[in-house]
Design a protein around this motif. Structure first.
Motif, PDB file in Angstrom:
ATOM      1  N   PRO A  77     -12.398  19.593   9.495  1.00 60.65           N
ATOM      2  CA  PRO A  77     -11.127  19.686  10.235  1.00 60.65           C
ATOM      3  C   PRO A  77     -10.605  21.121  10.304  1.00 60.65           C
ATOM      4  N   ASP A  78     -10.032  21.454  11.445  1.00 56.64           N
ATOM      5  CA  ASP A  78      -9.411  22.763  11.662  1.00 56.64           C
ATOM      6  C   ASP A  78      -7.969  22.512  12.102  1.00 56.64           C
ATOM      7  N   GLY A  79      -7.027  22.795  11.217  1.00 54.38           N
ATOM      8  CA  GLY A  79      -5.637  22.441  11.478  1.00 54.38           C
ATOM      9  C   GLY A  79      -4.821  23.501  12.190  1.00 54.38           C
ATOM     10  N   ARG A  80      -5.429  24.583  12.651  1.00 55.17           N
ATOM     11  CA  ARG A  80      -4.654  25.680  13.209  1.00 55.17           C
ATOM     12  C   ARG A  80      -3.889  25.285  14.471  1.00 55.17           C
ATOM     13  N   ALA A  81      -4.544  24.572  15.382  1.00 54.23           N
ATOM     14  CA  ALA A  81      -3.861  24.205  16.626  1.00 54.23           C
ATOM     15  C   ALA A  81      -2.698  23.254  16.353  1.00 54.23           C
ATOM     16  N   ALA A  82      -2.900  22.285  15.455  1.00 55.18           N
ATOM     17  CA  ALA A  82      -1.824  21.345  15.122  1.00 55.18           C
ATOM     18  C   ALA A  82      -0.670  22.072  14.439  1.00 55.18           C
ATOM     19  N   ARG A  83      -1.001  23.010  13.579  1.00 53.45           N
ATOM     20  CA  ARG A  83       0.052  23.762  12.887  1.00 53.45           C
ATOM     21  C   ARG A  83       0.865  24.583  13.886  1.00 53.45           C
ATOM     22  N   ARG A  84       0.200  25.203  14.855  1.00 58.31           N
ATOM     23  CA  ARG A  84       0.911  25.961  15.886  1.00 58.31           C
ATOM     24  C   ARG A  84       1.817  25.048  16.697  1.00 58.31           C
ATOM     25  N   ALA A  85       1.318  23.855  17.008  1.00 61.50           N
ATOM     26  CA  ALA A  85       2.101  22.921  17.818  1.00 61.50           C
ATOM     27  C   ALA A  85       3.348  22.460  17.071  1.00 61.50           C
ATOM     28  N   LEU A  98       3.336  23.002   6.845  1.00 58.34           N
ATOM     29  CA  LEU A  98       2.191  22.505   6.085  1.00 58.34           C
ATOM     30  C   LEU A  98       1.901  21.085   6.547  1.00 58.34           C
ATOM     31  N   LEU A  99       0.703  20.852   7.048  1.00 60.30           N
ATOM     32  CA  LEU A  99       0.292  19.521   7.483  1.00 60.30           C
ATOM     33  C   LEU A  99      -0.188  18.724   6.279  1.00 60.30           C
ATOM     34  N   THR A 100       0.175  17.454   6.228  1.00 58.30           N
ATOM     35  CA  THR A 100      -0.139  16.615   5.072  1.00 58.30           C
ATOM     36  C   THR A 100      -0.665  15.255   5.519  1.00 58.30           C
ATOM     37  N   ALA A 101      -1.285  14.571   4.590  1.00 60.49           N
ATOM     38  CA  ALA A 101      -1.768  13.214   4.837  1.00 60.49           C
ATOM     39  C   ALA A 101      -0.599  12.247   4.687  1.00 60.49           C
ATOM     40  N   GLN A 260      -2.970  21.158  -2.633  1.00 54.03           N
ATOM     41  CA  GLN A 260      -3.732  20.259  -1.767  1.00 54.03           C
ATOM     42  C   GLN A 260      -5.226  20.406  -2.013  1.00 54.03           C
ATOM     43  N   PRO A 261      -5.995  19.334  -1.809  1.00 53.13           N
ATOM     44  CA  PRO A 261      -7.451  19.482  -1.781  1.00 53.13           C
ATOM     45  C   PRO A 261      -7.866  20.170  -0.480  1.00 53.13           C
ATOM     46  N   LEU A 262      -9.120  20.560  -0.398  1.00 54.04           N
ATOM     47  CA  LEU A 262      -9.626  21.108   0.857  1.00 54.04           C
ATOM     48  C   LEU A 262      -9.594  20.042   1.950  1.00 54.04           C
ATOM     49  N   TRP A 263      -9.290  20.456   3.168  1.00 54.43           N
ATOM     50  CA  TRP A 263      -9.302  19.583   4.345  1.00 54.43           C
ATOM     51  C   TRP A 263      -8.547  18.266   4.108  1.00 54.43           C
ATOM     52  N   PRO A 264      -7.288  18.339   3.765  1.00 53.66           N
ATOM     53  CA  PRO A 264      -6.555  17.111   3.400  1.00 53.66           C
ATOM     54  C   PRO A 264      -6.218  16.221   4.586  1.00 53.66           C
ATOM     55  N   VAL A 265      -6.203  16.782   5.802  1.00 54.85           N
ATOM     56  CA  VAL A 265      -5.829  16.008   6.982  1.00 54.85           C
ATOM     57  C   VAL A 265      -7.039  15.911   7.900  1.00 54.85           C
ATOM     58  N   SER A 266      -7.388  14.694   8.308  1.00 48.47           N
ATOM     59  CA  SER A 266      -8.592  14.477   9.106  1.00 48.47           C
ATOM     60  C   SER A 266      -8.449  15.041  10.515  1.00 48.47           C
ATOM     61  N   SER A 267      -9.578  15.241  11.178  1.00 48.65           N
ATOM     62  CA  SER A 267      -9.561  15.751  12.554  1.00 48.65           C
ATOM     63  C   SER A 267      -8.790  14.835  13.503  1.00 48.65           C
ATOM     64  N   PRO A 268      -8.985  13.500  13.470  1.00 47.13           N
ATOM     65  CA  PRO A 268      -8.181  12.649  14.353  1.00 47.13           C
ATOM     66  C   PRO A 268      -6.683  12.765  14.085  1.00 47.13           C
ATOM     67  N   ALA A 269      -6.292  12.900  12.816  1.00 49.92           N
ATOM     68  CA  ALA A 269      -4.871  13.042  12.489  1.00 49.92           C
ATOM     69  C   ALA A 269      -4.323  14.367  13.010  1.00 49.92           C
ATOM     70  N   LEU A 270      -5.114  15.427  12.938  1.00 52.76           N
ATOM     71  CA  LEU A 270      -4.686  16.721  13.462  1.00 52.76           C
ATOM     72  C   LEU A 270      -4.502  16.668  14.974  1.00 52.76           C
ATOM     73  N   VAL A 271      -5.409  15.990  15.654  1.00 51.77           N
ATOM     74  CA  VAL A 271      -5.276  15.822  17.100  1.00 51.77           C
ATOM     75  C   VAL A 271      -3.993  15.063  17.423  1.00 51.77           C
ATOM     76  N   ALA A 272      -3.706  14.023  16.642  1.00 48.84           N
ATOM     77  CA  ALA A 272      -2.484  13.247  16.866  1.00 48.84           C
ATOM     78  C   ALA A 272      -1.245  14.109  16.652  1.00 48.84           C
ATOM     79  N   ALA A 273      -1.242  14.922  15.611  1.00 50.64           N
ATOM     80  CA  ALA A 273      -0.091  15.777  15.341  1.00 50.64           C
ATOM     81  C   ALA A 273       0.152  16.740  16.492  1.00 50.64           C
ATOM     82  N   GLU A 274      -0.908  17.334  17.002  1.00 50.43           N
ATOM     83  CA  GLU A 274      -0.764  18.252  18.135  1.00 50.43           C
ATOM     84  C   GLU A 274      -0.253  17.522  19.370  1.00 50.43           C
TER      85      GLU A 274
END
Length: 379
Positions: A77-85, A98-101, A260-274
């Motif tokens: 997962p790459d959370g940069r786009a979701a974090r920017r959004a 900070l994006l979280t599960a 946080q552990p590494l990659w705590p938020v999944s790719s589908p969840a990041l897409v949803a956040a964005e």
């Protein structure tokens, strides 16, 4: 100066160990009980008034966005786009996000990051009745917790004078689950001060038209440390995806991120956040909030037909209402037999078995509830 309300509130020290939980009558509430438990092992298809997730969600466009993301599951997962959004949505720098599960993970991160109080006066305060996971997470992390229990006589409204001056952390929901009270922003700001971490759980604020009383845009402006928690679960129906976020100053965000552990938020969840931060999505959420307000007014109007049902507050503002009935525990079971699940209230500190939380649904569902209450002889 402490008001008359302060004399009514209780500040209860809560020991963190399991043995104390068993011994103390103050800890009789099951802090790990949540609304979804009302639906498990039902053996029947129940009308869900127990879980505060908007019905009919996630919408088709959001399901499609999430489904499309499944093609990228081989990549980390790459959370940069979701974090920017998220940052753009709240007008904050990216370093303040900070994006979280889900918001539940954020409570655990906060509990682990907060230093354990050096003396009783500095104990973290949890304002009750409210969502119980913050206290559970604090206790699990070794903190002794002080409860400030608001009074029904005050409509469960918060007086800042109730909170001990020396508390190094204060946790409050806005609007509060389960009371549906929306605390004014100035009341919450009055809790902020140097040396204190003010945590405001805004998991339901997107169900309030205009997100009134939110502190999200002001997390870097108040004295001390302010932390606002948000969830995408309620409005967008994403409880199973686990996605939420923290808003705070960059130093606090970095400190929480280290837990946080590494990659705590999944790719589908990041897409949803964005996706849920896009202008069209925000406009849809605002329309949903206004519809919820109309449906809530209809629900409270119908419930007013029953004199034995008393609302916790005359002006509920969230996507649920809290009501009291002399035989609430029995009524909950009898409604279940009628095919309707409501949330028990006695697992929230400050409430007992007389209290029931009911999610706001459409008018047809409310009418079904009212017919069931009439059949059961509720007056």
């Amino acid at each position: 100066m402490r008001t008359e309300s302060a004399e009514r509130a209780k500040a209860v020290p809560v020991p963190p160990d399991a043995g104390a939980r068993r011994r103390s009558p103050e800890l009789r509430h099951d802090l790990r009980h949540h609304g979804d438990a009302e639906l498990r092992d039902a053996g029947a298809d129940l009308v869900d008034l127990a879980v505060n997730v908007r019905a009919g969600t996630p919408p088709a466009w959001l399901r499609e966005r999430i489904a499309t993301s499944l093609g990228s599951l081989a990549a980390y997962p790459d959370g940069r786009a979701a974090r920017r959004a998220v940052a753009a949505r709240h007008g904050l720098p990216e370093e303040c996000v900070l994006l979280t599960a889900g918001a539940a993970e954020a409570f655990v991160l906060l509990a682990r990051a907060l230093p354990v109080a050096a003396d009783d006066a500095e104990r973290p305060v949890v304002v009750h009745p409210q969502f119980t996971e913050p206290e559970a997470a604090l206790r699990d992390a070794g903190h002794e917790v002080r409860r400030v229990v608001l009074s029904e006589r005050d409509g469960f409204r918060l007086d800042p004078g109730l909170v001990p001056e020396g508390a190094r952390a204060v946790v409050v929901g806005n609007p509060t689950n389960p009371t549906s009270v929306l605390h004014p922003a100035p009341v919450l700001r009055a809790l902020a001060r140097p040396g204190r971490t003010l945590v405001v759980d805004e998991a339901f604020v997107d169900a309030v038209p205009g997100e009134r009383e939110s502190l999200a845009a002001r997390v870097t402006e108040l004295p001390g440390t302010t932390v606002v928690l948000r969830s995408l679960t309620k409005t967008w129906g994403l409880a199973g995806l686990r996605v939420g976020y923290v808003l705070s100053d960059p130093v606090t965000v970095a400190r929480l991120e280290r837990h946080q552990p590494l990659w705590p938020v999944s790719s589908p969840a990041l897409v949803a956040a964005e996706a849920c931060c896009a202008p069209a999505a925000l406009a849809e959420a605002e329309r949903a909030a206004r519809q919820t307000a109309a449906d809530r007014a209809y629900l409270t109007g119908r419930l007013a037909e029953f004199g034995t049902l008393r609302r916790a507050t005359p002006d509920p503002r969230a996507s649920f209402v809290l009501v009291r009935h002399p035989d609430g525990a029995v009524l909950r079971e009898r409604l279940r037999a009628e095919g309707i699940a409501v949330r028990r209230g006695d697992t929230f500190p400050g409430l007992d078995g007389r209290w029931l939380r009911m999610a706001v649904r459409d008018r047809a569902t409310t009418d079904r509830l009212v017919r069931a209450l009439a059949r059961l002889g509720v007056r």
